[in-house]
Design a protein around this motif. Structure first.
Motif, PDB file in Angstrom:
ATOM      1  N   ASP A   1       0.688  -1.325   0.013  1.00 54.36           N
ATOM      2  CA  ASP A   1      -0.019  -0.074   0.134  1.00 54.36           C
ATOM      3  C   ASP A   1       0.935   1.188   0.131  1.00 54.36           C
ATOM      4  O   ASP A   1       0.526   2.350   0.236  1.00 54.36           O
ATOM      5  CB  ASP A   1      -0.940   0.153   1.369  1.00 54.36           C
ATOM      6  N   GLY A   2       2.087   1.193  -0.009  1.00 52.62           N
ATOM      7  CA  GLY A   2       3.073   2.229  -0.051  1.00 52.62           C
ATOM      8  C   GLY A   2       3.726   2.675   1.139  1.00 52.62           C
ATOM      9  O   GLY A   2       4.606   3.468   1.531  1.00 52.62           O
ATOM     10  N   THR A   3       3.186   2.198   2.282  1.00 50.04           N
ATOM     11  CA  THR A   3       3.593   2.673   3.583  1.00 50.04           C
ATOM     12  C   THR A   3       4.996   1.996   3.812  1.00 50.04           C
ATOM     13  O   THR A   3       5.686   0.772   3.537  1.00 50.04           O
ATOM     14  CB  THR A   3       2.863   1.629   4.854  1.00 50.04           C
ATOM     15  N   GLU A   4       5.788   3.044   4.184  1.00 49.43           N
ATOM     16  CA  GLU A   4       7.277   2.526   4.518  1.00 49.43           C
ATOM     17  C   GLU A   4       7.701   2.404   5.887  1.00 49.43           C
ATOM     18  O   GLU A   4       7.128   2.920   6.687  1.00 49.43           O
ATOM     19  CB  GLU A   4       8.091   3.756   3.961  1.00 49.43           C
ATOM     20  N   GLU A   5       8.474   1.258   6.082  1.00 46.33           N
ATOM     21  CA  GLU A   5       9.098   1.092   7.338  1.00 46.33           C
ATOM     22  C   GLU A   5      10.354   1.647   7.621  1.00 46.33           C
ATOM     23  O   GLU A   5      11.431   1.168   6.663  1.00 46.33           O
ATOM     24  CB  GLU A   5       9.094  -0.726   7.587  1.00 46.33           C
ATOM     25  N   TRP A   6      10.873   2.327   8.538  1.00 44.63           N
ATOM     26  CA  TRP A   6      12.115   2.920   8.661  1.00 44.63           C
ATOM     27  C   TRP A   6      12.444   2.470   9.885  1.00 44.63           C
ATOM     28  O   TRP A   6      11.820   2.123  11.049  1.00 44.63           O
ATOM     29  CB  TRP A   6      11.974   4.213   8.678  1.00 44.63           C
ATOM     30  N   MET A   7      13.944   2.376  10.211  1.00 46.55           N
ATOM     31  CA  MET A   7      14.469   1.833  11.290  1.00 46.55           C
ATOM     32  C   MET A   7      16.061   2.462  11.470  1.00 46.55           C
ATOM     33  O   MET A   7      16.580   2.921  10.345  1.00 46.55           O
ATOM     34  CB  MET A   7      14.705   0.417  11.339  1.00 46.55           C
ATOM     35  N   ALA A   8      16.315   2.338  12.804  1.00 48.20           N
ATOM     36  CA  ALA A   8      17.935   3.006  12.920  1.00 48.20           C
ATOM     37  C   ALA A   8      18.283   2.272  14.307  1.00 48.20           C
ATOM     38  O   ALA A   8      17.287   2.063  15.103  1.00 48.20           O
ATOM     39  CB  ALA A   8      17.924   4.440  13.202  1.00 48.20           C
ATOM     40  N   PHE A   9      19.638   1.750  14.236  1.00 45.74           N
ATOM     41  CA  PHE A   9      20.026   1.109  15.250  1.00 45.74           C
ATOM     42  C   PHE A   9      21.252   1.716  16.017  1.00 45.74           C
ATOM     43  O   PHE A   9      22.102   2.326  15.493  1.00 45.74           O
ATOM     44  CB  PHE A   9      20.289  -0.420  14.626  1.00 45.74           C
ATOM     45  N   PHE A  10      21.057   1.572  17.281  1.00 45.14           N
ATOM     46  CA  PHE A  10      22.158   1.901  18.292  1.00 45.14           C
ATOM     47  C   PHE A  10      22.351   1.121  19.376  1.00 45.14           C
ATOM     48  O   PHE A  10      21.559   0.199  19.619  1.00 45.14           O
ATOM     49  CB  PHE A  10      21.544   3.412  18.903  1.00 45.14           C
ATOM     50  N   GLY A  11      23.282   1.317  20.378  1.00 44.52           N
ATOM     51  CA  GLY A  11      23.676   0.311  21.290  1.00 44.52           C
ATOM     52  C   GLY A  11      23.341   1.051  22.776  1.00 44.52           C
ATOM     53  O   GLY A  11      23.388   2.368  22.766  1.00 44.52           O
ATOM     54  N   ASP A  12      22.973   0.207  23.637  1.00 45.24           N
ATOM     55  CA  ASP A  12      23.016   0.544  24.901  1.00 45.24           C
ATOM     56  C   ASP A  12      23.948   1.006  25.593  1.00 45.24           C
ATOM     57  O   ASP A  12      24.859   1.055  25.081  1.00 45.24           O
ATOM     58  CB  ASP A  12      21.604  -0.047  25.894  1.00 45.24           C
ATOM     59  N   ASN A  13      23.919   1.247  26.981  1.00 45.29           N
ATOM     60  CA  ASN A  13      24.991   1.548  27.787  1.00 45.29           C
ATOM     61  C   ASN A  13      26.178   0.423  27.801  1.00 45.29           C
ATOM     62  O   ASN A  13      27.238   0.655  28.265  1.00 45.29           O
ATOM     63  CB  ASN A  13      24.605   1.976  29.161  1.00 45.29           C
ATOM     64  N   GLU A  14      25.495  -0.778  27.556  1.00 43.59           N
ATOM     65  CA  GLU A  14      26.587  -1.956  27.576  1.00 43.59           C
ATOM     66  C   GLU A  14      26.911  -2.235  26.224  1.00 43.59           C
ATOM     67  O   GLU A  14      27.349  -3.374  25.895  1.00 43.59           O
ATOM     68  CB  GLU A  14      25.875  -3.117  28.232  1.00 43.59           C
ATOM     69  N   GLY A  15      26.291  -1.420  24.982  1.00 39.47           N
ATOM     70  CA  GLY A  15      26.695  -1.932  23.768  1.00 39.47           C
ATOM     71  C   GLY A  15      25.798  -2.820  22.951  1.00 39.47           C
ATOM     72  O   GLY A  15      26.154  -3.330  21.911  1.00 39.47           O
ATOM     73  N   ARG A  16      24.699  -3.146  23.684  1.00 41.58           N
ATOM     74  CA  ARG A  16      23.703  -4.149  23.285  1.00 41.58           C
ATOM     75  C   ARG A  16      22.794  -3.426  22.000  1.00 41.58           C
ATOM     76  O   ARG A  16      22.337  -2.339  22.570  1.00 41.58           O
ATOM     77  CB  ARG A  16      23.159  -5.168  24.064  1.00 41.58           C
ATOM     78  N   PRO A  17      22.194  -4.069  21.360  1.00 41.44           N
ATOM     79  CA  PRO A  17      21.337  -3.476  20.172  1.00 41.44           C
ATOM     80  C   PRO A  17      19.940  -3.198  20.580  1.00 41.44           C
ATOM     81  O   PRO A  17      19.250  -3.833  21.351  1.00 41.44           O
ATOM     82  CB  PRO A  17      21.331  -4.581  18.901  1.00 41.44           C
ATOM     83  N   LEU A  18      19.678  -1.933  20.227  1.00 40.49           N
ATOM     84  CA  LEU A  18      18.165  -1.319  20.338  1.00 40.49           C
ATOM     85  C   LEU A  18      18.023  -0.754  18.877  1.00 40.49           C
ATOM     86  O   LEU A  18      18.853  -0.276  18.123  1.00 40.49           O
ATOM     87  CB  LEU A  18      18.239  -0.017  21.313  1.00 40.49           C
ATOM     88  N   GLY A  19      16.722  -0.455  18.678  1.00 40.16           N
ATOM     89  CA  GLY A  19      16.307   0.043  17.475  1.00 40.16           C
ATOM     90  C   GLY A  19      15.086   1.046  17.517  1.00 40.16           C
ATOM     91  O   GLY A  19      14.260   0.654  18.548  1.00 40.16           O
ATOM     92  N   ILE A  20      15.116   1.885  16.656  1.00 37.00           N
ATOM     93  CA  ILE A  20      13.937   2.751  16.771  1.00 37.00           C
ATOM     94  C   ILE A  20      13.107   2.454  15.543  1.00 37.00           C
ATOM     95  O   ILE A  20      13.896   2.226  14.403  1.00 37.00           O
ATOM     96  CB  ILE A  20      14.024   4.358  16.932  1.00 37.00           C
ATOM     97  N   MET A  21      11.952   2.385  15.296  1.00 38.75           N
ATOM     98  CA  MET A  21      11.148   1.985  14.089  1.00 38.75           C
ATOM     99  C   MET A  21       9.857   3.077  13.872  1.00 38.75           C
ATOM    100  O   MET A  21       9.500   3.599  14.922  1.00 38.75           O
ATOM    101  CB  MET A  21      10.911   0.722  14.105  1.00 38.75           C
ATOM    102  N   CYS A  22       9.658   3.206  12.618  1.00 35.68           N
ATOM    103  CA  CYS A  22       8.561   4.166  12.504  1.00 35.68           C
ATOM    104  C   CYS A  22       7.930   3.766  11.127  1.00 35.68           C
ATOM    105  O   CYS A  22       8.656   3.345  10.255  1.00 35.68           O
ATOM    106  CB  CYS A  22       9.021   5.599  12.024  1.00 35.68           C
TER     107      CYS A  22
END
Length: 132
Positions: free
Chosen positions: A106-127
Motif C-alpha cells: 500500500d506504499g507504507t514505508e518501514e524505517w529503522m535505525a539501530f544503536f547500542g545501549d550503555n553496554e553496547g547491546r542493540p536497540l532500534g527505533i522504528m517508524c
C-alpha cells in the motif's frame, strides 16, 4: 478406537506486556535508560529495574547471563528523524542514519535505525510512514 480431539479455543493475543533484558550493572543501566532514552522509570527492586514503554513494561535484570542476549528491542517512534537527532544529542551512538527497510504493497514505508545501549547491546527505533 479414535483419539479425542480437544475443543479448539482460539487464543486472543493482546499487546506485549513486558520485555526483559539482562544487564551487567543495574545502576548504570537504570540511569542510561532513564536519562538517555528518557523512558519513564516505574520502580527498582533489588537487581531489577522497570520502565514503561508506552504500556509495555521493560524489565532490566542484573545477572550473570548478560552476555547471552542476542535480541533487539525495537521502540516505536512517531518521527524517526526527530528521534534520531534527539537520541544522538543525549549520547546514543547509532550504527547509521534512519533508513527505509521495506515498502508495503500500500506504499507504507518501514524505517529503522539501530544503536547500542550503555553496554553496547542493540536497540532500534522504528517508524511507519504512510504513503504521500
Amino acid at each position: 478406537m479414535t483419539a479425542e480431539v480437544p475443543e479448539r479455543n482460539d487464543v486472543r493475543w493482546g499487546t506485549i506486556g513486558q520485555l526483559s533484558r539482562s544487564v551487567h550493572d543495574i545502576a548504570a543501566a537504570e540511569a542510561w535508560y532513564r536519562d538517555v532514552l528518557r523512558l519513564p522509570h516505574l520502580y527498582t527492586f533489588g537487581n531489577l529495574a522497570f520502565f514503561d514503554c508506552g504500556g509495555t513494561r521493560l524489565m532490566l535484570s542484573a545477572g550473570e547471563k548478560a552476555d547471552a542476549d542476542s535480541y533487539v528491542i525495537y521502540l516505536r517512534v512517531p518521527d524517526i528523524h526527530a528521534a534520531h537527532r534527539e537520541l544522538q544529542a543525549r549520547g546514543a551512538v547509532f550504527q547509521a542514519a534512519p533508513h527505509m527497510i521495506h515498502r508495503h504493497a500500500d506504499g507504507t514505508e518501514e524505517w529503522m535505525a539501530f544503536f547500542g545501549d550503555n553496554e553496547g547491546r542493540p536497540l532500534g527505533i522504528m517508524c511507519q510512514v504512510p504513503p504521500a
